[in-house]
Scaffold this motif. Structure first.
Motif, PDB file in Angstrom:
ATOM      1  N   ILE A   1       0.889  -1.203   0.049  1.00  0.00           N
ATOM      2  CA  ILE A   1      -0.153  -0.153  -0.015  1.00  0.00           C
ATOM      3  C   ILE A   1       1.210   1.076   0.061  1.00  0.00           C
ATOM      4  O   ILE A   1       1.780   1.470   0.876  1.00  0.00           O
ATOM      5  CB  ILE A   1      -0.840   0.006   1.283  1.00  0.00           C
ATOM      6  N   ASN A   2       0.902   2.182  -0.851  1.00  0.00           N
ATOM      7  CA  ASN A   2       1.509   3.208  -1.024  1.00  0.00           C
ATOM      8  C   ASN A   2       0.748   4.596  -1.072  1.00  0.00           C
ATOM      9  O   ASN A   2      -0.352   4.450  -1.809  1.00  0.00           O
ATOM     10  CB  ASN A   2       2.352   3.178  -2.523  1.00  0.00           C
ATOM     11  N   SER A   3       1.287   5.620  -0.515  1.00  0.00           N
ATOM     12  CA  SER A   3       0.540   6.886  -0.662  1.00  0.00           C
ATOM     13  C   SER A   3       1.480   8.135  -0.259  1.00  0.00           C
ATOM     14  O   SER A   3       2.660   7.792   0.338  1.00  0.00           O
ATOM     15  CB  SER A   3      -0.789   6.930   0.449  1.00  0.00           C
ATOM     16  N   LYS A   4       1.094   9.283  -0.782  1.00  0.00           N
ATOM     17  CA  LYS A   4       1.778  10.480  -0.639  1.00  0.00           C
ATOM     18  C   LYS A   4       1.695  10.766   0.920  1.00  0.00           C
ATOM     19  O   LYS A   4       2.545  11.426   1.506  1.00  0.00           O
ATOM     20  CB  LYS A   4       1.413  11.655  -1.561  1.00  0.00           C
ATOM     21  N   ASN A   5       0.513  10.395   1.350  1.00  0.00           N
ATOM     22  CA  ASN A   5       0.273  10.857   2.858  1.00  0.00           C
ATOM     23  C   ASN A   5       0.980   9.830   3.882  1.00  0.00           C
ATOM     24  O   ASN A   5       0.797   8.667   3.816  1.00  0.00           O
ATOM     25  CB  ASN A   5      -1.495  10.916   2.901  1.00  0.00           C
ATOM     26  N   MET A   6       1.677  10.250   4.591  1.00  0.00           N
ATOM     27  CA  MET A   6       2.557   9.538   5.646  1.00  0.00           C
ATOM     28  C   MET A   6       1.774   9.465   6.891  1.00  0.00           C
ATOM     29  O   MET A   6       2.347   8.830   7.699  1.00  0.00           O
ATOM     30  CB  MET A   6       4.062  10.217   5.722  1.00  0.00           C
ATOM     31  N   GLU A   7       0.536  10.077   7.153  1.00  0.00           N
ATOM     32  CA  GLU A   7       0.095   9.761   8.456  1.00  0.00           C
ATOM     33  C   GLU A   7      -0.192   8.522   8.865  1.00  0.00           C
ATOM     34  O   GLU A   7       0.096   8.324  10.012  1.00  0.00           O
ATOM     35  CB  GLU A   7      -1.477  10.828   8.172  1.00  0.00           C
TER      36      GLU A   7
ATOM     37  N   PHE B   1       1.409   5.743   7.755  1.00  0.00           N
ATOM     38  CA  PHE B   1       2.498   4.865   7.262  1.00  0.00           C
ATOM     39  C   PHE B   1       2.666   3.766   8.161  1.00  0.00           C
ATOM     40  O   PHE B   1       2.971   2.737   7.874  1.00  0.00           O
ATOM     41  CB  PHE B   1       3.825   5.616   7.115  1.00  0.00           C
ATOM     42  N   GLN B   2       2.666   4.066   9.640  1.00  0.00           N
ATOM     43  CA  GLN B   2       3.306   2.711  10.442  1.00  0.00           C
ATOM     44  C   GLN B   2       1.967   1.840  10.505  1.00  0.00           C
ATOM     45  O   GLN B   2       2.653   0.422  10.365  1.00  0.00           O
ATOM     46  CB  GLN B   2       3.368   3.446  11.719  1.00  0.00           C
ATOM     47  N   TRP B   3       0.957   2.004  10.820  1.00  0.00           N
ATOM     48  CA  TRP B   3       0.058   0.932  10.778  1.00  0.00           C
ATOM     49  C   TRP B   3      -0.203   0.279   9.300  1.00  0.00           C
ATOM     50  O   TRP B   3      -0.532  -0.842   9.264  1.00  0.00           O
ATOM     51  CB  TRP B   3      -1.345   1.152  11.383  1.00  0.00           C
ATOM     52  N   ILE B   4      -0.242   1.082   8.305  1.00  0.00           N
ATOM     53  CA  ILE B   4      -0.368   0.463   6.973  1.00  0.00           C
ATOM     54  C   ILE B   4       0.921  -0.483   6.733  1.00  0.00           C
ATOM     55  O   ILE B   4       0.576  -1.544   6.116  1.00  0.00           O
ATOM     56  CB  ILE B   4      -0.115   1.639   5.880  1.00  0.00           C
ATOM     57  N   VAL B   5       2.024  -0.298   7.106  1.00  0.00           N
ATOM     58  CA  VAL B   5       3.346  -1.021   6.898  1.00  0.00           C
ATOM     59  C   VAL B   5       2.978  -2.252   7.647  1.00  0.00           C
ATOM     60  O   VAL B   5       3.197  -3.596   7.252  1.00  0.00           O
ATOM     61  CB  VAL B   5       4.579  -0.568   7.389  1.00  0.00           C
ATOM     62  N   ALA B   6       2.421  -2.255   8.923  1.00  0.00           N
ATOM     63  CA  ALA B   6       2.227  -3.429   9.619  1.00  0.00           C
ATOM     64  C   ALA B   6       1.166  -4.292   9.168  1.00  0.00           C
ATOM     65  O   ALA B   6       1.150  -5.614   9.099  1.00  0.00           O
ATOM     66  CB  ALA B   6       1.721  -3.030  11.170  1.00  0.00           C
ATOM     67  N   LEU B   7       0.144  -3.579   8.765  1.00  0.00           N
ATOM     68  CA  LEU B   7      -1.094  -4.236   7.939  1.00  0.00           C
ATOM     69  C   LEU B   7      -0.510  -4.940   6.867  1.00  0.00           C
ATOM     70  O   LEU B   7      -1.168  -6.338   6.747  1.00  0.00           O
ATOM     71  CB  LEU B   7      -2.123  -3.301   7.584  1.00  0.00           C
ATOM     72  N   THR B   8       0.172  -4.472   5.747  1.00  0.00           N
ATOM     73  CA  THR B   8       0.747  -4.933   4.766  1.00  0.00           C
ATOM     74  C   THR B   8       1.340  -6.505   4.983  1.00  0.00           C
ATOM     75  O   THR B   8       1.442  -7.467   4.484  1.00  0.00           O
ATOM     76  CB  THR B   8       1.570  -4.234   3.678  1.00  0.00           C
ATOM     77  N   ARG B   9       2.466  -6.299   6.051  1.00  0.00           N
ATOM     78  CA  ARG B   9       3.337  -7.424   6.248  1.00  0.00           C
ATOM     79  C   ARG B   9       2.586  -8.515   6.978  1.00  0.00           C
ATOM     80  O   ARG B   9       2.562  -9.756   6.748  1.00  0.00           O
ATOM     81  CB  ARG B   9       4.168  -7.015   7.502  1.00  0.00           C
ATOM     82  N   ILE B  10       1.519  -8.206   7.889  1.00  0.00           N
ATOM     83  CA  ILE B  10       0.585  -9.282   8.511  1.00  0.00           C
ATOM     84  C   ILE B  10      -0.235  -9.845   7.279  1.00  0.00           C
ATOM     85  O   ILE B  10      -0.496 -11.063   7.248  1.00  0.00           O
ATOM     86  CB  ILE B  10      -0.528  -8.609   9.344  1.00  0.00           C
TER      87      ILE B  10
END
Length: 238
Positions: free
Chosen positions: A96-102, A104-113
């Protein structure tokens, strides 16, 4: 193998090799049938499956009123048993990618899980319902066409559901003949009574339509005291 004789021996004879019948000769084990051999070679998704150098990817765009910038969800698929009758696609990883970094942390965790669940194999369709059941405490939003999304996570789950239907892991949603007939009757009756055109596409639905509890779309109209959804055919009157 030793055989114990409990009765008294009254006579005996010796069987010579040339006197043995074909049934007495031990037969070698028959090789497995071709279909069984092919079945044994069928590769299923499992966590030890190595990632190929190249995977097929599909990217979905998510634009919500919650964020200024869109989110781009990419799901990469692996091809299992290519070139055979057992060939099928399975999701291997998600980004999941976006210009909005707000977020970022939980999106990275979600993609890995989610990627780890993809690679685990087995039935992964439960992810859709788990993600779509997440509600934002600040409230959800309506997508284009009047469909309600309770959270951004729920919309990511909706994208995963869309992709699983695309690769054949989930069946397509198809209305039966009775539901299609009911929707057409309600559309015609609504247009004749109000003079308001009810479009055939799912872009918009009549003004004042209520939210359908089944498909989460603002497409439920009240006709003769009966609520009927013009999107999925759900009706309070059966």
């Amino acid at each position: 193998m030793t055989i114990r004789i409990s009765n008294k021996i009254t006579g005996f004879s010796v069987v010579r090799p040339e006197d043995a019948t074909p049934a007495d000769v031990a037969r070698p084990a028959e090789p497995p049938a071709a279909s069984e051999r092919e079945k044994a070679k069928v590769i299923q998704m499992h966590e030890k499956l190595e990632r190929p150098d190249t995977l097929r990817g599909t990217t979905y765009k998510i634009k919500t009123p919650l964020t200024e910038h869109a989110l781009y969800v990419t799901i990469n698929d692996i091809v299992l048993n290519p070139g055979t009758e057992h060939e099928h696609y399975r999701p291997f990883e998600i980004f999941i990618n976006s210009k909005n970094m707000e977020h970022f942390q939980w999106i990275v965790a979600l993609t890995r899980i989610v990627s780890a669940v993809f690679r685990k194999g087995g039935d992964i369709t439960f992810l859709v319902e788990e993600l779509k059941a997440v509600f934002d405490p600040r409230g959800g939003y309506f997508k284009k066409g009047g469909r309600y999304m309770p959270s951004l996570v729920a919309e990511i789950g909706d994208v995963i559901e869309q992709h699983l239907r695309y690769i054949g892991m989930l069946p397509d949603r198809e209305l039966d003949a009775r539901q299609l007939k009911l929707i057409e009757e309600k559309r015609s009756e609504f247009e004749a009574r109000t003079g308001q055109s009810s479009p055939e596409s799912d872009a918009t639905y009549p003004d004042g339509a209520q939210l359908c509890y089944k498909c989460s779309t603002k497409a439920m109209i009240l006709m003769d005291g009966c609520l009927t959804c013009l999107n999925c055919g759900e009706s309070k009157c059966g």
